[in-house]
Design an enzyme around this catalytic site. Sequence first.
Site, PDB file in Angstrom:
ATOM      1  N   ASN A  33      44.432 -11.013  25.747  1.00 42.32           N
ATOM      2  CA  ASN A  33      44.340  -9.777  26.360  1.00 42.32           C
ATOM      3  C   ASN A  33      44.141 -10.083  27.865  1.00 42.32           C
ATOM      4  O   ASN A  33      43.852 -11.078  28.287  1.00 42.32           O
ATOM      5  CB  ASN A  33      43.101  -8.943  25.865  1.00 42.32           C
ATOM      6  CG  ASN A  33      42.000 -10.008  25.340  1.00 42.32           C
ATOM      7  OD1 ASN A  33      41.153 -10.560  26.161  1.00 42.32           O
ATOM      8  ND2 ASN A  33      41.709 -10.278  24.012  1.00 42.32           N
ATOM      9  N   GLU A  81      37.853  -8.217  22.104  1.00 41.33           N
ATOM     10  CA  GLU A  81      37.232  -9.185  23.215  1.00 41.33           C
ATOM     11  C   GLU A  81      36.751  -8.418  24.523  1.00 41.33           C
ATOM     12  O   GLU A  81      36.703  -9.317  25.425  1.00 41.33           O
ATOM     13  CB  GLU A  81      38.075 -10.223  23.382  1.00 41.33           C
ATOM     14  CG  GLU A  81      38.476 -11.079  21.968  1.00 41.33           C
ATOM     15  CD  GLU A  81      39.216 -12.158  21.855  1.00 41.33           C
ATOM     16  OE1 GLU A  81      39.167 -13.159  21.535  1.00 41.33           O
ATOM     17  OE2 GLU A  81      40.348 -11.888  22.256  1.00 41.33           O
ATOM     18  N   HIS A 102      46.182 -17.543  24.363  1.00 43.10           N
ATOM     19  CA  HIS A 102      45.990 -18.862  23.337  1.00 43.10           C
ATOM     20  C   HIS A 102      46.997 -19.645  23.498  1.00 43.10           C
ATOM     21  O   HIS A 102      47.503 -20.245  22.752  1.00 43.10           O
ATOM     22  CB  HIS A 102      46.281 -17.856  21.962  1.00 43.10           C
ATOM     23  CG  HIS A 102      45.030 -16.959  21.635  1.00 43.10           C
ATOM     24  ND1 HIS A 102      45.433 -15.903  20.659  1.00 43.10           N
ATOM     25  CD2 HIS A 102      44.033 -16.662  22.218  1.00 43.10           C
ATOM     26  CE1 HIS A 102      44.370 -14.957  20.537  1.00 43.10           C
ATOM     27  NE2 HIS A 102      43.390 -15.561  21.262  1.00 43.10           N
ATOM     28  N   HIS A 164      39.821 -21.733  19.968  1.00 43.39           N
ATOM     29  CA  HIS A 164      40.393 -20.501  20.432  1.00 43.39           C
ATOM     30  C   HIS A 164      41.266 -20.249  21.367  1.00 43.39           C
ATOM     31  O   HIS A 164      42.702 -19.965  20.954  1.00 43.39           O
ATOM     32  CB  HIS A 164      38.986 -19.577  20.815  1.00 43.39           C
ATOM     33  CG  HIS A 164      39.271 -17.993  20.913  1.00 43.39           C
ATOM     34  ND1 HIS A 164      38.227 -17.079  20.831  1.00 43.39           N
ATOM     35  CD2 HIS A 164      40.414 -17.394  21.102  1.00 43.39           C
ATOM     36  CE1 HIS A 164      38.811 -15.742  20.998  1.00 43.39           C
ATOM     37  NE2 HIS A 164      40.369 -15.813  21.302  1.00 43.39           N
TER      38      HIS A 164
HETATM   39 ZN   LIG Z   1      41.553 -14.491  21.517  1.00 39.85          ZN
END
Ligand SMILES: [Zn+2]
Length: 227
Positions: A33, A81, A102, A164
Amino acid sequence: MTKYLSYKQNILEASQWLSEHGYFGSQRGSGGNVSMRVDETVMAITPSSVSYTELTKEHICIVDFNLTLIEENHPVQPSVEAGMHSVIYRNRPDVNAIVHTHQTYGSVFGLINTPIPALFDEVAFSLGQTIEIVPYALSGSPELVHNVAGKLSNNANAYIIQNHGILALGRDIDKAILHAELLEKVAHVYYLALSTGKLVDTLPQSIIEAVAAVRNNEVKVAVEKKK
Ligand SMILES: [Zn+2]
């Protein structure tokens, strides 16, 4: 609302660039994001569960730091998030844009739970003296927000989230993207250097201290500007 149009356009363009360059791990997914600070209580952020191939500027959410949508009848919810972004804006007045990705090599160090030390001048001055690991907690959980908050006082512009992905911070959206790029570069090179099995040199202590002084001063100036 036209007031937020430039934020929405900038976030859309940043998201598309990051997606096309593989930073989100999949081009058809909605992982990762991007956000921008609007003012002292409001941010613009990518939505939850809209793939980057379908994302339009109408999807970008305007929320306050308690994550309440500001625009009426908005068609989608903010990223799960968003709490992570909000806690950074609350604690780091020097930060006006955040990229959470990511990306591959940054994520490698989140799997082996190993911070990246200061290896190059440019990376150290842009990102900070160490790229630290934020301890794992489930995506979107209050625990992860807490764990991110716990790392922010080192004034770095990049963090790796265990198992993550990464967070890249900047004073504007271009800088946040540049910091994600620099993190991927240093993570890639560090991975290759470690794989030789030879000793990896880090920067001299005097340079590391100079970096810390510059970064801390940048944050101080930003705090004073916003007073
Ligand atoms: Zn993430």
